[in-house]
Scaffold this motif. Structure first.
Motif, PDB file in Angstrom:
ATOM      1  N   HIS A 249     -30.509 -14.421  63.131  1.00 13.53           N
ATOM      2  CA  HIS A 249     -30.484 -12.642  62.399  1.00 13.53           C
ATOM      3  C   HIS A 249     -29.881 -12.924  61.336  1.00 13.53           C
ATOM      4  CE1 HIS A 249     -31.603 -11.397  66.675  1.00 13.53           C
ATOM      5  NE2 HIS A 249     -30.651 -12.943  66.746  1.00 13.53           N
ATOM      6  N   CYS A 259     -36.268  -6.571  63.844  1.00 10.35           N
ATOM      7  CA  CYS A 259     -36.418  -7.381  65.178  1.00 10.35           C
ATOM      8  C   CYS A 259     -35.630  -6.654  66.127  1.00 10.35           C
ATOM      9  CB  CYS A 259     -35.154  -8.393  64.147  1.00 10.35           C
ATOM     10  SG  CYS A 259     -34.387  -9.812  65.249  1.00 10.35           S
ATOM     11  N   CYS A 261     -32.816  -7.619  67.619  1.00  8.75           N
ATOM     12  CA  CYS A 261     -31.022  -7.471  66.761  1.00  8.75           C
ATOM     13  C   CYS A 261     -31.355  -5.100  66.093  1.00  8.75           C
ATOM     14  CB  CYS A 261     -30.932  -8.139  66.111  1.00  8.75           C
ATOM     15  SG  CYS A 261     -31.206  -7.487  64.919  1.00  8.75           S
ATOM     16  N   CYS A 266     -35.490 -10.495  60.225  1.00 11.05           N
ATOM     17  CA  CYS A 266     -34.397 -11.314  59.932  1.00 11.05           C
ATOM     18  C   CYS A 266     -35.024 -13.111  60.400  1.00 11.05           C
ATOM     19  CB  CYS A 266     -34.169 -11.431  61.837  1.00 11.05           C
ATOM     20  SG  CYS A 266     -33.469 -10.506  61.668  1.00 11.05           S
TER      21      CYS A 266
HETATM   22 ZN   LIG Z   1     -32.387  -9.947  63.719  1.00  9.52          ZN
END
Ligand SMILES: [Zn+2]
Length: 396
Positions: A249, A259, A261, A266
Motif C-alpha cells: 500500500h 486499491c 484499501c 498502491c
Molecule cells: Zn492499497
C-alpha cells in the motif's frame, strides 16, 4: 532437560538458570551465534557452549546455519535456534479461503499440517470452531495433553493492531475490526498470539531460514498481493497501528487505479502478480496460478519470462522507495513469486539498482544490499505463527 520442559523453561518458576535464560533469549530473538548470545546475555562463552550442547542433545535447539567469514579464513560461525518442533505449539494461518493448521510436538515431528477450506469470506466463529476441532483431533490422535500447549500463533492476511485487532484492507473483508484473541482464545482455551502473515514469514526466516542470525533485514513478499516486514535489532516493526511493512500500500502512482484499501495507485496494483496472471490467463484461455506462470517461465516460455520480469521490474521500483527509507543490508524475497528464483531476482535487483539512489559502485561491497530468496516459500507464515508463540513466551 526433559522433553516436556520447554513450557517449564519458558514460563516456569525456576527460570533464573543459564538453561532457561538461553531458551528465552533464543525464543525472543530467533537464531543467534554464540558470540551474539554472549554479547546480549553477558554469559560466559564456556557456559554458553555447555548449555547449547545440552539443549542440542535434548532436541530443543538446532543448528540452523553455518557461515565462514567473508574473507574465507577463520573458524566457521554456527547459528542456533529453538527447534520449531520442540514443545507443543499450534500455528494457524488464516488465508483467503480457509485455515492452515500446524501442530508440532517434542518428538521432532510435525504432528499435523492440514488445510481446512472454509470458502470465501468465512466467518470468524466458524474459523475458531474449525481450528479447535483440528487441534483437538491432532492431540487426541497422538495421545498428547492440551495442557502441554505453549500457545497458539495466528497468522493473518492483513494488518493487525498490537491488541490483536484486524485492520481494514485485510484480504478477508469480514474480519475487519475483529480481535483475533477474542475470537480464538475463548474457543481454544489457550493463549493466542496474532500477527500479520508477512511479519510471521519474517519470524520464520529469521528464526530458522534465510535470515538466520541477521539482526536487520527487510522481507518483501511477491505474490497475488505485495506485503513485507521490517526487522530491526531482531524485532519486527509493526508500527503504532500495525501498518508497518505493508509495502503493498505504498502510494506510488497518483493517477493509478483504485486499491482494495480505498486509496489510489498502491504498489500492489502493479507490482503484484495479479496483472501478469490476468494477462497470461487471457492468452492461455484458462485461469493460471502463480505456480503455473512460474512453471511456464522456467520451461522457457518467452511471454511468461517477460511477465515475471515486468512484475519484478515494478516491484524493484517499490524496493527503491523502501531503500530510500531504510537502506537495509538484506532483502529476503518471499511469496510464491519467489519460486521463479533468478527469473524474478535478477530483474528485481537490476530495477532496485536503477531506482535506489546509492549505486552499487558508490559503496564498498560490504555496504551493498544483499538479496536472497526465502527458505520457506510454501509455509513461512504458518511456521512463523509457531515462531510467534516461542517469541512471545520467550519474553516471559
Ligand atoms: Zn492499497
Amino acid at each position: 532437560v526433559k522433553a516436556s520442559g520447554l513450557r517449564d523453561l519458558l514460563g516456569g518458576s525456576d527460570s533464573s538458570g543459564p538453561v532457561p535464560r538461553l531458551v528465552r533469549l533464543l525464543g525472543a530473538r530467533g537464531a543467534m551465534s554464540p558470540a551474539q548470545i554472549a554479547r546480549t546475555s553477558g554469559m560466559a562463552r564456556s557456559t554458553i557452549s555447555g548449555v547449547l550442547a545440552e539443549l542440542r542433545a535434548s532436541g530443543m535447539v538446532v543448528e540452523v546455519r553455518r557461515t565462514t567469514s567473508s574473507h574465507g579464513v577463520g573458524r566457521p560461525t554456527s547459528f542456533f535456534a529453538l527447534n520449531p518442533e520442540a514443545g507443543t505449539c499450534v500455528g494457524i494461518h488464516l488465508d483467503f479461503e480457509g485455515l492452515q493448521v500446524l501442530v508440532a510436538d517434542v518428538s521432532h515431528s510435525v504432528l499435523q499440517e492440514s488445510r481446512i477450506p472454509l470458502g470465501v469470506d468465512y466467518a470468524p466463529a466458524l474459523a475458531a470452531r474449525s481450528a479447535r476441532d483440528a487441534v483437538a483431533a491432532a492431540y487426541k490422535r497422538n495421545g498428547l495433553s492440551l495442557r502441554g500447549v505453549l500457545g497458539v500463533g495466528v497468522s493473518v492476511s492483513g494488518p493487525i493492531a498490537p491488541d490483536g485487532r484486524v485492520q481494514r484492507a485485510s484480504m478477508i473483508p469480514r474480519w475487519a475490526g475483529k480481535n483475533i484473541r477474542e475470537v480464538f482464545e475463548p474457543v481454544l482455551g489457550q493463549p493466542v498470539f496474532a500477527d500479520n502473515e508477512s511479519n510471521c514469514a519474517a519470524i520464520a526466516e529469521m528464526t530458522w531460514g534465510a535470515a538466520a542470525g541477521e539482526d536487520d533485514f527487510v522481507l518483501f513478499k511477491s505474490d497475488v498481493g505485495v506485503g513485507g516486514a521490517v526487522v530491526v535489532h531482531g524485532r519486527v516493526l509493526a508500527g503504532v497501528a500495525g501498518g508497518g511493512g505493508e509495502f503493498g500500500h505504498i502510494p506510488i502512482d497518483a493517477d493509478g487505479g483504485m486499491c482494495r484499501c480505498g486509496n489510489r495507485g498502491c504498489l500492489e496494483l502493479t507490482a503484484s502478480f495479479l496483472p501478469a496472471l490476468e494477462r497470461a490467463s487471457r492468452s492461455h484461455r484458462r485461469p493460471l496460478k502463480i505456480e503455473d506462470l512460474v512453471a511456464l517461465a522456467k520451461s522457457g516460455d518467452a511471454a511468461a519470462v517477460r511477465l515475471v520480469a515486468e512484475t519484478a521490474e515494478r516491484a524493484g521500483r517499490g524496493l527503491g522507495v523502501i531503500g530510500a527509507v531504510l537502506n537495509p543490508g538484506l532483502f529476503v524475497i518471499s511469496g510464491r513469486g519467489a519460486y521463479a528464483g533468478d527469473l524474478l531476482l535478477k530483474p528485481l535487483v537490476e530495477s532496485y539498482q536503477r531506482h535506489f539512489f546509492i549505486k552499487r559502485d558508490d559503496v564498498p561491497a560490504a555496504l551493498a544490499t544483499r538479496f536472497v530468496i526465502g527458505k520457506f516459500l510454501a509455509n513461512d507464515s504458518l511456521l512463523g505463527a509457531v515462531g510467534l508463540v516461542l517469541r512471545h513466551r520467550g519474553r516471559l
